[in-house]
Design a protein around this motif. Sequence first.
Motif, mmCIF file in Angstrom:
data_model
loop_
_atom_site.group_PDB
_atom_site.id
_atom_site.type_symbol
_atom_site.label_atom_id
_atom_site.label_comp_id
_atom_site.label_asym_id
_atom_site.label_seq_id
_atom_site.Cartn_x
_atom_site.Cartn_y
_atom_site.Cartn_z
ATOM 1 N N LEU A 1 0.830 -1.213 0.000
ATOM 2 C CA LEU A 1 0.000 0.000 0.000
ATOM 3 C C LEU A 1 0.864 1.263 0.000
ATOM 4 C CD1 LEU A 1 -3.053 -0.623 2.370
ATOM 5 C CD2 LEU A 1 -3.093 -0.247 -0.083
ATOM 6 N N SER A 2 2.105 1.120 0.456
ATOM 7 C CA SER A 2 3.000 2.276 0.513
ATOM 8 C C SER A 2 3.739 2.503 -0.796
ATOM 9 C CB SER A 2 4.034 2.096 1.625
ATOM 10 O OG SER A 2 3.414 1.852 2.853
ATOM 11 N N THR A 3 3.785 1.476 -1.644
ATOM 12 C CA THR A 3 4.619 1.595 -2.846
ATOM 13 C C THR A 3 3.850 1.420 -4.158
ATOM 14 O OG1 THR A 3 5.138 -0.766 -2.711
ATOM 15 C CG2 THR A 3 6.684 0.744 -1.671
ATOM 16 N N ALA A 4 2.698 0.764 -4.109
ATOM 17 C CA ALA A 4 2.028 0.369 -5.361
ATOM 18 C C ALA A 4 1.567 1.549 -6.203
ATOM 19 C CB ALA A 4 0.835 -0.541 -5.037
ATOM 20 N N ALA A 5 1.406 2.711 -5.574
ATOM 21 C CA ALA A 5 0.907 3.871 -6.315
ATOM 22 C C ALA A 5 1.814 4.249 -7.473
ATOM 23 C CB ALA A 5 0.730 5.058 -5.370
ATOM 24 N N VAL A 6 3.078 3.842 -7.396
ATOM 25 C CA VAL A 6 4.013 4.240 -8.460
ATOM 26 C C VAL A 6 4.053 3.223 -9.604
ATOM 27 C CG1 VAL A 6 5.467 5.459 -6.792
ATOM 28 C CG2 VAL A 6 6.035 3.097 -7.420
ATOM 29 N N TYR A 7 3.293 2.169 -9.508
ATOM 30 C CA TYR A 7 3.384 1.107 -10.518
ATOM 31 C C TYR A 7 2.835 1.528 -11.885
ATOM 32 C CZ TYR A 7 4.499 -2.235 -6.778
ATOM 33 O OH TYR A 7 5.085 -2.901 -5.739
ATOM 34 N N GLY A 8 1.987 2.551 -11.899
ATOM 35 C CA GLY A 8 1.502 3.042 -13.191
ATOM 36 C C GLY A 8 0.273 2.347 -13.724
ATOM 37 N N ALA A 9 -0.457 1.624 -12.870
ATOM 38 C CA ALA A 9 -1.723 1.040 -13.335
ATOM 39 C C ALA A 9 -2.740 2.150 -13.565
ATOM 40 C CB ALA A 9 -2.252 0.050 -12.294
ATOM 41 N N ASP A 10 -3.681 1.900 -14.456
ATOM 42 C CA ASP A 10 -4.746 2.885 -14.679
ATOM 43 C C ASP A 10 -5.686 2.935 -13.471
ATOM 44 O OD1 ASP A 10 -3.744 3.444 -17.157
ATOM 45 O OD2 ASP A 10 -5.191 2.213 -18.253
ATOM 46 N N ALA A 11 -5.918 1.785 -12.846
ATOM 47 C CA ALA A 11 -6.768 1.722 -11.652
ATOM 48 C C ALA A 11 -6.182 0.695 -10.692
ATOM 49 C CB ALA A 11 -8.192 1.325 -12.030
ATOM 50 N N PHE A 12 -6.360 0.968 -9.409
ATOM 51 C CA PHE A 12 -5.878 0.056 -8.371
ATOM 52 C C PHE A 12 -7.073 -0.470 -7.583
ATOM 53 C CE2 PHE A 12 -2.426 2.925 -9.294
ATOM 54 C CZ PHE A 12 -1.305 2.109 -9.313
ATOM 55 N N VAL A 13 -6.981 -1.722 -7.169
ATOM 56 C CA VAL A 13 -8.054 -2.311 -6.367
ATOM 57 C C VAL A 13 -7.482 -2.693 -5.014
ATOM 58 C CG1 VAL A 13 -9.811 -4.106 -6.216
ATOM 59 C CG2 VAL A 13 -9.116 -3.246 -8.466
ATOM 60 N N PHE A 14 -7.833 -1.937 -3.977
ATOM 61 C CA PHE A 14 -7.450 -2.334 -2.623
ATOM 62 C C PHE A 14 -8.315 -3.538 -2.257
ATOM 63 C CE2 PHE A 14 -6.200 2.223 -1.071
ATOM 64 C CZ PHE A 14 -5.178 2.244 -2.005
ATOM 65 N N ASP A 15 -7.661 -4.646 -1.989
ATOM 66 C CA ASP A 15 -8.411 -5.890 -1.796
ATOM 67 C C ASP A 15 -8.631 -6.190 -0.319
ATOM 68 O OD1 ASP A 15 -9.685 -8.255 -2.153
ATOM 69 O OD2 ASP A 15 -7.923 -9.390 -2.792
ATOM 70 N N LEU A 16 -9.888 -6.179 0.086
ATOM 71 C CA LEU A 16 -10.257 -6.566 1.451
ATOM 72 C C LEU A 16 -10.719 -8.015 1.509
ATOM 73 C CD1 LEU A 16 -12.401 -3.421 2.426
ATOM 74 C CD2 LEU A 16 -10.040 -3.894 3.062
ATOM 75 N N VAL A 75 -8.813 4.589 -7.512
ATOM 76 C CA VAL A 75 -8.760 3.496 -6.537
ATOM 77 C C VAL A 75 -10.164 2.907 -6.329
ATOM 78 C CG1 VAL A 75 -8.217 2.820 -4.170
ATOM 79 C CG2 VAL A 75 -6.790 4.502 -5.334
ATOM 80 N N ILE A 76 -10.226 1.599 -6.459
ATOM 81 C CA ILE A 76 -11.461 0.843 -6.271
ATOM 82 C C ILE A 76 -11.240 -0.059 -5.060
ATOM 83 C CG2 ILE A 76 -12.959 -0.902 -7.357
ATOM 84 C CD1 ILE A 76 -11.654 0.158 -10.088
ATOM 85 N N ILE A 77 -12.290 -0.332 -4.310
ATOM 86 C CA ILE A 77 -12.137 -1.216 -3.151
ATOM 87 C C ILE A 77 -12.889 -2.526 -3.404
ATOM 88 C CG2 ILE A 77 -12.459 -1.488 -0.667
ATOM 89 C CD1 ILE A 77 -10.742 0.919 -1.296
ATOM 90 N N ARG A 78 -12.162 -3.650 -3.353
ATOM 91 C CA ARG A 78 -12.879 -4.931 -3.396
ATOM 92 C C ARG A 78 -13.274 -5.278 -1.968
ATOM 93 N NH1 ARG A 78 -11.300 -10.790 -6.012
ATOM 94 N NH2 ARG A 78 -9.588 -10.780 -4.493
ATOM 95 N N VAL A 79 -14.558 -5.197 -1.703
ATOM 96 C CA VAL A 79 -15.073 -5.500 -0.375
ATOM 97 C C VAL A 79 -15.338 -6.991 -0.265
ATOM 98 C CG1 VAL A 79 -16.115 -3.213 -0.107
ATOM 99 C CG2 VAL A 79 -17.468 -5.090 -1.098
ATOM 100 N N ASN A 80 -15.656 -7.438 0.926
ATOM 101 C CA ASN A 80 -16.103 -8.814 1.109
ATOM 102 C C ASN A 80 -17.550 -8.933 0.620
ATOM 103 O OD1 ASN A 80 -13.835 -10.310 2.687
ATOM 104 N ND2 ASN A 80 -13.971 -8.295 3.623
ATOM 105 N N GLY A 81 -17.935 -10.140 0.267
ATOM 106 C CA GLY A 81 -19.225 -10.367 -0.379
ATOM 107 C C GLY A 81 -20.422 -9.987 0.479
ATOM 108 N N VAL A 82 -21.564 -9.810 -0.155
ATOM 109 C CA VAL A 82 -22.764 -9.349 0.555
ATOM 110 C C VAL A 82 -23.211 -10.332 1.640
ATOM 111 C CG1 VAL A 82 -23.650 -7.936 -1.325
ATOM 112 C CG2 VAL A 82 -24.287 -10.342 -1.210
ATOM 113 N N ASP A 83 -22.820 -11.595 1.510
ATOM 114 C CA ASP A 83 -23.257 -12.592 2.488
ATOM 115 C C ASP A 83 -22.200 -12.856 3.566
ATOM 116 O OD1 ASP A 83 -21.448 -13.652 0.765
ATOM 117 O OD2 ASP A 83 -22.505 -15.561 0.446
ATOM 118 N N THR A 84 -21.220 -11.977 3.693
ATOM 119 C CA THR A 84 -20.172 -12.186 4.700
ATOM 120 C C THR A 84 -20.378 -11.244 5.895
ATOM 121 O OG1 THR A 84 -18.697 -10.494 3.765
ATOM 122 C CG2 THR A 84 -18.499 -12.728 2.876
ATOM 123 N N PRO A 85 -19.789 -11.594 7.036
ATOM 124 C CA PRO A 85 -19.934 -10.725 8.217
ATOM 125 C C PRO A 85 -19.228 -9.383 8.056
ATOM 126 C CG PRO A 85 -18.957 -12.869 8.808
ATOM 127 C CD PRO A 85 -19.042 -12.823 7.327
#
Lengths: 298, 97
Positions: free
Chosen positions: A26-41, A71-81
């Motif tokens: 999370l501290s370094t990936a911003a420089v990778y040059g992707a068009d969009a990043f997905v923070f994965d939860l 930045v997009i966030i991959r959340v946990n599924g609708v049926d998870t706690p």
Amino acid sequence: MSKYAAVAEIPARSMMFVPASNASMLSTAAVYGADAFVFDLEDAVSPREKDSARLLAFHALQSPLWRGLDVIIRVNGVDTPQFEADIDAMVRGGAAAIRLPMVSDAAMVRHLDDRLTEREQAYGRPPGSVKIVAAVESAAGVANAIAIATASPRLSAIALAAFDYLVDMRAVRSPGGAELFYARCAVLHAARVAKIAAYDVVYGRVDDEAGFIAEAELAKGLGFDGKSLINPRQIPLLHRVYTPSEAETAKAEHIVAAAEAALAAGVGAINVDGAMIDNPVVDAARRVIAYAAAGRNR
Amino acid sequence: MDIERDAIAGTLESSDVLVRVSPHPVLEVDLTSAVEAQYGDDIRQLIDDTLRRLGVQAGRIVIEDRGALDCTVRARLEAAVARSTDQPLDYAALGEA
């Protein structure tokens, strides 16, 4: 500015996953040059680190490091706690979009839409401002792809995810990807019906550059706007695949110039080197120019 | 928010921070950092601000920093404190949207 001169908007080509539990990434990936990043939860985070990853993503979203990046966030599924807490924290944190995993029907998207509306209201964010990327990862999801893609005006993209889908289908991944052909086409058709972007599957063999490029070329040829990625080394490879050649770019510029000349002259028909072309061809040419520009940038 | 039991969050990997909290009659913060000479005061200020925002008035807080960004320090500290209590985190109070 004429309608032809308007710069075509192209969706992100690369959607790079970053495990939200990994402070170093999370501290370094911003420089990778992707068009969009997905923070994965979700899958990248062990159950006992869900709370900590959520907090890291929450604060990273507000960090100057990530400001201005898609930045997009991959959340946990609708049926998870974790789902409710993920949505609450990410809307509060300023997330621009939520990637919802394991979407099997339109009701799941509508449920997320309702929750986003409620949280936007609670935190004073404009209604409908948080977009949704729906990830289809099952036979049911593929079969319901059009209903999913049209379930909410928040939908900005639909993504196919292969791992769970292939388990569901009792299929095996192959280099040619025949086992994914129907799903790819179904997801693409849904995206085009809904006028949203479509993303192809992750390519897991990160050391196989030739295999990745072949799959990226297949995805591009089918019509996908880009791919989900798990390794930063795949970003420049993908962008190269999506960058038109000089000849393709020159041809596109020639078409757009002819269209602009026709518009300026008040002529309805557009003539390019003696052949008549219509507006969809001009639109396609504008996209080629936009992809060329994106390729020059990174 | 009170520290009710021992809790830990984070790692000792580069760019991360390991936070250990435990019950203690007064507030006591013990910081070690690879960048203490340059940023020690800033990190202490960040820790104080975060604890104040969480309402932590007592407890022993041991922090081993491996060059973490501010956002990481805050996240790990909040995670450790939250894990030490039975109270859910209120994200509305944690940051600006």
